[in-house]
Motif scaffolding. Structure first.
Motif, PDB file in Angstrom:
ATOM      1  N   THR A 312       0.830  -1.211   0.000  1.00  0.00           N
ATOM      2  CA  THR A 312       0.000   0.000   0.000  1.00  0.00           C
ATOM      3  C   THR A 312       0.862   1.257   0.000  1.00  0.00           C
ATOM      4  O   THR A 312       0.571   2.230  -0.703  1.00  0.00           O
ATOM      5  CB  THR A 312      -0.932   0.009   1.234  1.00  0.00           C
ATOM      6  OG1 THR A 312      -1.715  -1.178   1.246  1.00  0.00           O
ATOM      7  CG2 THR A 312      -1.849   1.221   1.223  1.00  0.00           C
ATOM      8  N   LEU A 313       1.946   1.224   0.776  1.00  0.00           N
ATOM      9  CA  LEU A 313       2.844   2.367   0.837  1.00  0.00           C
ATOM     10  C   LEU A 313       3.493   2.631  -0.518  1.00  0.00           C
ATOM     11  O   LEU A 313       3.634   3.786  -0.947  1.00  0.00           O
ATOM     12  CB  LEU A 313       3.912   2.135   1.903  1.00  0.00           C
ATOM     13  CG  LEU A 313       4.868   3.301   2.187  1.00  0.00           C
ATOM     14  CD1 LEU A 313       4.090   4.492   2.737  1.00  0.00           C
ATOM     15  CD2 LEU A 313       5.963   2.879   3.163  1.00  0.00           C
ATOM     16  N   ALA A 314       3.869   1.527  -1.189  1.00  0.00           N
ATOM     17  CA  ALA A 314       4.500   1.669  -2.505  1.00  0.00           C
ATOM     18  C   ALA A 314       3.540   2.325  -3.503  1.00  0.00           C
ATOM     19  O   ALA A 314       3.928   3.208  -4.277  1.00  0.00           O
ATOM     20  CB  ALA A 314       4.949   0.306  -3.015  1.00  0.00           C
ATOM     21  N   SER A 315       2.267   1.902  -3.473  1.00  0.00           N
ATOM     22  CA  SER A 315       1.288   2.493  -4.392  1.00  0.00           C
ATOM     23  C   SER A 315       0.955   3.931  -3.998  1.00  0.00           C
ATOM     24  O   SER A 315       0.622   4.767  -4.852  1.00  0.00           O
ATOM     25  CB  SER A 315       0.014   1.649  -4.420  1.00  0.00           C
ATOM     26  OG  SER A 315      -0.613   1.649  -3.149  1.00  0.00           O
ATOM     27  N   ALA A 319       1.259   9.622  -5.098  1.00  0.00           N
ATOM     28  CA  ALA A 319       0.445  10.782  -4.714  1.00  0.00           C
ATOM     29  C   ALA A 319       0.874  12.052  -5.444  1.00  0.00           C
ATOM     30  O   ALA A 319       0.034  12.798  -5.982  1.00  0.00           O
ATOM     31  CB  ALA A 319       0.527  10.997  -3.203  1.00  0.00           C
ATOM     32  N   ASP A 320       2.166  12.337  -5.516  1.00  0.00           N
ATOM     33  CA  ASP A 320       2.642  13.556  -6.174  1.00  0.00           C
ATOM     34  C   ASP A 320       2.317  13.567  -7.664  1.00  0.00           C
ATOM     35  O   ASP A 320       2.073  14.635  -8.246  1.00  0.00           O
ATOM     36  CB  ASP A 320       4.149  13.714  -5.961  1.00  0.00           C
ATOM     37  CG  ASP A 320       4.484  14.062  -4.515  1.00  0.00           C
ATOM     38  OD1 ASP A 320       3.581  14.555  -3.808  1.00  0.00           O
ATOM     39  OD2 ASP A 320       5.631  13.816  -4.084  1.00  0.00           O
ATOM     40  N   VAL A 321       2.298  12.385  -8.278  1.00  0.00           N
ATOM     41  CA  VAL A 321       1.966  12.291  -9.704  1.00  0.00           C
ATOM     42  C   VAL A 321       0.516  12.715  -9.923  1.00  0.00           C
ATOM     43  O   VAL A 321       0.200  13.444 -10.880  1.00  0.00           O
ATOM     44  CB  VAL A 321       2.206  10.866 -10.234  1.00  0.00           C
ATOM     45  CG1 VAL A 321       1.765  10.751 -11.702  1.00  0.00           C
ATOM     46  CG2 VAL A 321       3.672  10.486 -10.088  1.00  0.00           C
ATOM     47  N   TYR A 322      -0.378  12.259  -9.005  1.00  0.00           N
ATOM     48  CA  TYR A 322      -1.794  12.650  -9.123  1.00  0.00           C
ATOM     49  C   TYR A 322      -1.939  14.176  -8.998  1.00  0.00           C
ATOM     50  O   TYR A 322      -2.712  14.807  -9.711  1.00  0.00           O
ATOM     51  CB  TYR A 322      -2.633  11.964  -8.045  1.00  0.00           C
ATOM     52  CG  TYR A 322      -2.674  10.456  -8.131  1.00  0.00           C
ATOM     53  CD1 TYR A 322      -2.732   9.816  -9.361  1.00  0.00           C
ATOM     54  CD2 TYR A 322      -2.667   9.672  -6.974  1.00  0.00           C
ATOM     55  CE1 TYR A 322      -2.765   8.437  -9.447  1.00  0.00           C
ATOM     56  CE2 TYR A 322      -2.708   8.290  -7.047  1.00  0.00           C
ATOM     57  CZ  TYR A 322      -2.750   7.679  -8.290  1.00  0.00           C
ATOM     58  OH  TYR A 322      -2.800   6.309  -8.388  1.00  0.00           O
ATOM     59  N   LYS A 323      -1.210  14.773  -8.070  1.00  0.00           N
ATOM     60  CA  LYS A 323      -1.283  16.222  -7.858  1.00  0.00           C
ATOM     61  C   LYS A 323      -0.824  16.981  -9.103  1.00  0.00           C
ATOM     62  O   LYS A 323      -1.467  17.955  -9.541  1.00  0.00           O
ATOM     63  CB  LYS A 323      -0.422  16.601  -6.657  1.00  0.00           C
ATOM     64  CG  LYS A 323      -0.455  18.096  -6.332  1.00  0.00           C
ATOM     65  CD  LYS A 323       0.460  18.393  -5.154  1.00  0.00           C
ATOM     66  CE  LYS A 323       0.444  19.898  -4.841  1.00  0.00           C
ATOM     67  NZ  LYS A 323       1.369  20.231  -3.726  1.00  0.00           N
ATOM     68  N   ILE A 324       0.290  16.531  -9.683  1.00  0.00           N
ATOM     69  CA  ILE A 324       0.828  17.188 -10.882  1.00  0.00           C
ATOM     70  C   ILE A 324      -0.178  17.124 -12.029  1.00  0.00           C
ATOM     71  O   ILE A 324      -0.443  18.118 -12.724  1.00  0.00           O
ATOM     72  CB  ILE A 324       2.166  16.550 -11.276  1.00  0.00           C
ATOM     73  CG1 ILE A 324       3.242  16.910 -10.252  1.00  0.00           C
ATOM     74  CG2 ILE A 324       2.590  16.983 -12.679  1.00  0.00           C
ATOM     75  CD1 ILE A 324       4.535  16.149 -10.409  1.00  0.00           C
ATOM     76  N   LYS A 375      -7.646  11.810  -5.717  1.00  0.00           N
ATOM     77  CA  LYS A 375      -6.715  10.669  -5.637  1.00  0.00           C
ATOM     78  C   LYS A 375      -5.456  11.065  -4.861  1.00  0.00           C
ATOM     79  O   LYS A 375      -4.927  10.290  -4.067  1.00  0.00           O
ATOM     80  CB  LYS A 375      -6.330  10.216  -7.041  1.00  0.00           C
ATOM     81  CG  LYS A 375      -7.379   9.382  -7.746  1.00  0.00           C
ATOM     82  CD  LYS A 375      -6.824   8.872  -9.073  1.00  0.00           C
ATOM     83  CE  LYS A 375      -7.817   7.954  -9.779  1.00  0.00           C
ATOM     84  NZ  LYS A 375      -7.265   7.432 -11.053  1.00  0.00           N
ATOM     85  N   TYR A 376      -5.002  12.298  -5.119  1.00  0.00           N
ATOM     86  CA  TYR A 376      -3.806  12.785  -4.426  1.00  0.00           C
ATOM     87  C   TYR A 376      -4.040  12.854  -2.914  1.00  0.00           C
ATOM     88  O   TYR A 376      -3.217  12.393  -2.115  1.00  0.00           O
ATOM     89  CB  TYR A 376      -3.428  14.167  -4.959  1.00  0.00           C
ATOM     90  CG  TYR A 376      -2.519  14.944  -4.034  1.00  0.00           C
ATOM     91  CD1 TYR A 376      -1.189  14.576  -3.861  1.00  0.00           C
ATOM     92  CD2 TYR A 376      -3.010  16.051  -3.312  1.00  0.00           C
ATOM     93  CE1 TYR A 376      -0.359  15.286  -3.004  1.00  0.00           C
ATOM     94  CE2 TYR A 376      -2.190  16.758  -2.457  1.00  0.00           C
ATOM     95  CZ  TYR A 376      -0.865  16.366  -2.296  1.00  0.00           C
ATOM     96  OH  TYR A 376      -0.040  17.058  -1.440  1.00  0.00           O
ATOM     97  N   GLN A 377      -5.197  13.409  -2.522  1.00  0.00           N
ATOM     98  CA  GLN A 377      -5.495  13.559  -1.102  1.00  0.00           C
ATOM     99  C   GLN A 377      -5.648  12.206  -0.425  1.00  0.00           C
ATOM    100  O   GLN A 377      -5.171  11.996   0.698  1.00  0.00           O
ATOM    101  CB  GLN A 377      -6.780  14.391  -0.917  1.00  0.00           C
ATOM    102  CG  GLN A 377      -6.994  14.867   0.517  1.00  0.00           C
ATOM    103  CD  GLN A 377      -5.869  15.766   1.007  1.00  0.00           C
ATOM    104  OE1 GLN A 377      -5.431  16.667   0.306  1.00  0.00           O
ATOM    105  NE2 GLN A 377      -5.382  15.487   2.217  1.00  0.00           N
ATOM    106  N   LYS A 378      -6.295  11.269  -1.130  1.00  0.00           N
ATOM    107  CA  LYS A 378      -6.497   9.927  -0.577  1.00  0.00           C
ATOM    108  C   LYS A 378      -5.154   9.219  -0.390  1.00  0.00           C
ATOM    109  O   LYS A 378      -4.902   8.583   0.648  1.00  0.00           O
ATOM    110  CB  LYS A 378      -7.403   9.127  -1.509  1.00  0.00           C
ATOM    111  CG  LYS A 378      -7.740   7.747  -0.977  1.00  0.00           C
ATOM    112  CD  LYS A 378      -8.696   7.019  -1.917  1.00  0.00           C
ATOM    113  CE  LYS A 378      -9.031   5.630  -1.372  1.00  0.00           C
ATOM    114  NZ  LYS A 378      -9.954   4.904  -2.288  1.00  0.00           N
ATOM    115  N   ALA A 379      -4.292   9.348  -1.391  1.00  0.00           N
ATOM    116  CA  ALA A 379      -2.976   8.701  -1.296  1.00  0.00           C
ATOM    117  C   ALA A 379      -2.137   9.345  -0.196  1.00  0.00           C
ATOM    118  O   ALA A 379      -1.411   8.661   0.537  1.00  0.00           O
ATOM    119  CB  ALA A 379      -2.261   8.803  -2.640  1.00  0.00           C
ATOM    120  N   LYS A 380      -2.255  10.683  -0.076  1.00  0.00           N
ATOM    121  CA  LYS A 380      -1.502  11.398   0.954  1.00  0.00           C
ATOM    122  C   LYS A 380      -1.951  10.956   2.352  1.00  0.00           C
ATOM    123  O   LYS A 380      -1.124  10.731   3.243  1.00  0.00           O
ATOM    124  CB  LYS A 380      -1.707  12.902   0.780  1.00  0.00           C
ATOM    125  CG  LYS A 380      -0.885  13.755   1.738  1.00  0.00           C
ATOM    126  CD  LYS A 380      -1.159  15.230   1.492  1.00  0.00           C
ATOM    127  CE  LYS A 380      -0.387  16.083   2.505  1.00  0.00           C
ATOM    128  NZ  LYS A 380      -0.656  17.523   2.328  1.00  0.00           N
TER     129      LYS A 380
END
Length: 565
Positions: A312-315, A319-324, A375-380
């Motif tokens: 889960t941590l690896a996926s 997060a930064d890719v989603y933000k960009i 997606k970014y917020q969820k991953a963060k």
């Protein structure tokens, strides 16, 4: 060497010298296949271990402490009924076989003298302890019940007539008048072949004793050599010979056994040293019951959880890719048309290199951008949660790994405290019936003495470790523990120990740890005042600073020496 007939002869001789005419004062059965009978003889108490263990069957006087069960077994109750207060008439060996008979006299309820026999049959997995009426030969009870389906030759059940095990068609070397060895010596000049022939002819000789006898006959040409050899068993010089971590015990030094020799005062002391690790480990696993099962299951669950958390941590690192992607879509929103499934736009975060962005054709361009921000917020958020869970799971694994090490290193009497700890921490359900019973006395750390006499204490479970380090030890004492390896807390009760004492204590710390079978084990040492327990930490967990480190090799022989000093 195994506990063969010749060693049995020596042991019977030692027991008769110390115990004859003694009175039984206590009878306990601390383990499934073993009985401890305490004799009072010559103003001393002698705890005698009678073992029918399939791998460690033996008879000896023992100094190893044992945990007495709260509820005695049926066999123990039967022994107490018939033998409590009985007088030992004598101990006899059947020929040169591994059968030892303890004969007793006791007045029964009517005041008549009753002759009783306790037969200890040392026969590997068929080993047994049998109590019988020595006059009628009727079995009163056995530690292992053997019915007709298990043995057609004889029944070992209460009420059956006792029949001795079938005798071997071999000569007793202690009473042989045929001098069969002389013919064997002339017919088989080769030492190894002679040893095989002697083993075939004579009863109670294992491989090592046969080879030693063959060597002795070759080295001594006197006609009395054979008798001289077996007279040594009546005046034993107990010795344990160790070579490459493999040890053998003999009634006297064998010239055919190579290795480092360690001498003992009695055969009982010798067997205590030889079996202290082997038999104790087996007793612990036997008594541990479901402790090992529970800890292993929890370890498996937490290691599986750790693997999933890492995935889960690896996926979540995306997060930064989603933000960009969300920000680029927002910047170029006028170029995005509804119905598109993907678009290539310049990435101003990477020198305006093109970046391909997947889109949903079911939602608007603005909603696509918002989808990436979500997606970014969820991953963060996941990174924060997973990081916390990873820390907790690592702590859980370290704790359970430490408990598993403690179970493997524990003495049987230490297990109750480990069980109580697991109940308190919620790993085991509380047994209400046992809770109502009188709580057993707290077990104490094991005590050793360095070569110079300095006392060294070794905790065997978390309760002992906490008590030893945080309450018993002085602030100026020296604390030792294997570096980042589960193990015991070790305390040198001296503020300025010698280098040799430090090394010996570090060896104890390495031996009583998960690294017991390893080499070059790092052991940290520091003054007790620099060891602290964090608030809310699990039992046994401490932190420390300002430590020094020694590299040592675990050494069982040294441990046994320090235990005996």
């Amino acid at each position: 060497m195994s506990f063969d007939g010749s060693f049995t002869h020596a042991m019977v001789h030692e027991l008769n010298d110390l115990l004859k005419s003694g009175r039984i004062t206590k009878i306990h059965q601390p383990y499934e296949n073993e009985v401890i009978i305490t004799f009072r003889a010559n103003r001393k108490n002698y705890p005698v271990l009678l073992s029918a263990h399939p791998n460690y069957a033996r008879v000896q006087i023992t100094k190893i402490p044992y945990a007495n069960p709260a509820v005695p077994t049926n066999f123990a109750m039967m022994l107490r009924k018939y033998l409590d207060g009985a007088i030992l008439n004598g101990i006899q060996q059947v020929e040169n076989d591994r059968i030892v008979n303890f004969s007793f006299s006791k007045r029964n309820e009517l005041g008549d003298i009753e002759e009783l026999l306790l037969a200890v049959e040392i026969m590997g997995r068929r080993s047994n302890i049998v109590l019988l009426n020595n006059t009628t030969k009727v079995i009163l009870d056995t530690i292992k019940h053997i019915n007709a389906d298990q043995n057609r030759y004889r029944l070992l059940l209460p009420g059956a007539t006792y029949i001795t095990p079938p005798s071997q068609d071999k000569l007793n070397p202690f009473t042989d008048e045929t001098k069969a060895y002389a013919k064997a010596l002339s017919d088989f000049p080769n030492q190894e072949v002679l040893a095989t022939e002697l083993h075939r002819i004579y009863q109670g000789l294992d491989k090592n004793t046969s080879l030693e006898l063959a060597n002795y006959l070759h080295q001594h040409n006197e006609s009395s050599a054979f008798d001289d050899f077996f007279e040594k068993f009546d005046q034993p010089n107990p010795v344990m010979t160790t070579k490459k971590q493999k040890s053998s015990f003999t009634a006297f030094p064998y010239a055919t056994l190579e290795g480092t020799q360690q001498n003992f005062t009695t055969l009982g002391d010798l067997l205590d040293a030889f079996y202290v690790a082997k038999a104790q480990h087996d007793r612990v696993i036997q008594k541990a019951g479901n402790l090992v099962h529970v800890v292993k299951n929890d370890l498996k669950k937490n290691r599986t959880k750790l693997k999933k958390l890492n995935q889960t941590l690896a996926s979540s690192e995306q997060a930064d890719v989603y933000k960009i992607k969300g920000e680029i879509l927002t910047t170029y929103l006028n170029q995005v048309k509804r119905g598109m499934t993907e678009i290539t736009l310049p990435n101003y975060y990477d020198n305006n290199q093109d970046i391909k962005i997947s889109l949903s054709n079911q939602i608007s361009p603005s909603q696509n951008a918002q989808k990436y921000f979500k997606k970014y917020q969820k991953a963060k958020n996941a990174v924060h949660y997973v990081s916390e869970q990873l820390t907790k799971t690592h702590q859980e694994i370290d704790y359970l790994d430490n408990i598993m090490t403690q179970i493997e290193l524990a003495n049987p009497q230490d297990l109750d405290e480990i069980r109580e700890e697991l109940e308190k921490e919620g790993y085991l359900k509380v047994n209400q019936k046992k809770r109502k019973q009188k709580r057993s006395r707290a077990s104490k750390p094991e005590t050793f003495h360095a070569t110079d006499g300095t006392q060294i204490s070794v905790g065997k479970n978390d309760t002992q470790n906490d008590r030893l380090t945080l309450k018993t030890a002085k602030k100026t004492d020296i604390w030792l523990h294997t570096q980042k390896i589960p193990g015991s807390h070790v305390i040198i009760h001296d503020a300025n120990p010698t280098d040799q004492t430090l090394t010996e204590a570090a060896t104890l710390a390495a031996y009583f740890s998960k690294a017991q079978q390893s080499a070059h084990v790092p052991v940290d040492y520091v003054a007790v005042k620099r060891v602290h327990k964090p608030n809310g930490a699990k039992p046994g967990l401490v932190i420390y600073e300002g430590q020094s480190t020694l590299i040592v090799d675990p050494d069982e022989q040294l441990v046994n020496q320090l235990r005996q000093v």
